[in-house]
Enzyme design. Sequence first.
Site, PDB file in Angstrom:
ATOM      1  N   SER A  58      -6.515  23.294 -15.207  1.00 27.30           N
ATOM      2  CA  SER A  58      -5.605  23.992 -14.141  1.00 27.30           C
ATOM      3  C   SER A  58      -4.016  24.116 -14.349  1.00 27.30           C
ATOM      4  O   SER A  58      -3.548  23.591 -15.361  1.00 27.30           O
ATOM      5  CB  SER A  58      -5.511  22.372 -13.229  1.00 27.30           C
ATOM      6  OG  SER A  58      -4.423  22.686 -12.241  1.00 27.30           O
ATOM      7  N   GLY A  69      -6.140  23.517  -5.473  1.00 25.53           N
ATOM      8  CA  GLY A  69      -6.211  22.069  -5.470  1.00 25.53           C
ATOM      9  C   GLY A  69      -6.854  21.496  -6.887  1.00 25.53           C
ATOM     10  O   GLY A  69      -7.702  22.207  -7.581  1.00 25.53           O
ATOM     11  N   ASP A 113       0.201   1.389   6.837  1.00 28.15           N
ATOM     12  CA  ASP A 113      -0.896   0.792   6.078  1.00 28.15           C
ATOM     13  C   ASP A 113      -0.910   1.433   4.486  1.00 28.15           C
ATOM     14  O   ASP A 113      -0.840   0.839   3.646  1.00 28.15           O
ATOM     15  CB  ASP A 113      -2.277   1.068   6.602  1.00 28.15           C
ATOM     16  CG  ASP A 113      -2.546  -0.058   7.667  1.00 28.15           C
ATOM     17  OD1 ASP A 113      -1.956  -0.951   7.927  1.00 28.15           O
ATOM     18  OD2 ASP A 113      -3.575   0.368   8.251  1.00 28.15           O
ATOM     19  N   TYR A 120      -6.904  -5.071   1.646  1.00 26.08           N
ATOM     20  CA  TYR A 120      -7.725  -4.110   1.226  1.00 26.08           C
ATOM     21  C   TYR A 120      -7.171  -3.614  -0.131  1.00 26.08           C
ATOM     22  O   TYR A 120      -7.988  -2.896  -0.706  1.00 26.08           O
ATOM     23  CB  TYR A 120      -7.659  -2.926   2.266  1.00 26.08           C
ATOM     24  CG  TYR A 120      -7.993  -3.309   3.551  1.00 26.08           C
ATOM     25  CD1 TYR A 120      -9.405  -3.373   3.795  1.00 26.08           C
ATOM     26  CD2 TYR A 120      -7.298  -3.531   4.854  1.00 26.08           C
ATOM     27  CE1 TYR A 120     -10.027  -3.505   5.158  1.00 26.08           C
ATOM     28  CE2 TYR A 120      -7.769  -3.881   5.861  1.00 26.08           C
ATOM     29  CZ  TYR A 120      -9.281  -3.786   6.089  1.00 26.08           C
ATOM     30  OH  TYR A 120      -9.563  -4.317   7.268  1.00 26.08           O
TER      31      TYR A 120
END
Length: 224
Positions: A82, A36, A128, A222
């Site tokens: 990475s 990750g 959303d 938002y």
Amino acid sequence: MTATLTERGTHREQRGHVARLHAELTRYGLVTWTSGNVSERVPGEDLFLIKGSGVSYDELSWEGVTVCDLDGGVVDGACKPSSDTDAHAFVYRSMPEVAGQVHTHSPYATAWAARAEEIPCVLTAMADEFGGPIPVGPFALIGDDSIGRGIVATLRGSRSPAVLMRNHGVFTVGPSARAAVKAAVMAEDVARTVHLSRQLGEPVPIAQEHVDALYARYQNVYGQ
Ligand SMILES: [Zn+2]
């Protein structure tokens, strides 16, 4: 590590910010061992910052974050970047609106990726954040820009900030690294909930007009 890497200590503040965002990946159980990564564009420069390869999450400080140019070449840093750096670089070159990216193998979302099945939009939280289903990208080998090409081909023109790369895992984009982290957390959350729902029967889809209304409201109220 290669002998050509040098540490001049530039961009320490933003490298520290990117390093600290990685703690959200462990906090929400999105990563295992050193897998990750989070990356972020440097404002006003053709550079981005990305986690060093194989750096432990517990030891990650600004020094574990490498400064790269948009071809993925190292500009500053003591760590080899990475192994996903070429994919991040391709996305930054191709999608100027993207300023942050996250990659994880978070288990529920990656289970959908392993089956090459998009996550259907059956939750208002999905409408959303993702504006519809979370799409599946093509199979791509690690080591060149084919992952980046798959991400861009899938996300360009899509509302979703997340793509499930087939047989691999989750890649998310956003206007900042923090926004991409949020998308990665939300992708795993909805992957888990829709999976649980599937165990009980067939989830009920949300009508497209309602998906559109939820997405518009959430992005306007938002959105940044
Ligand atoms: Zn991966």
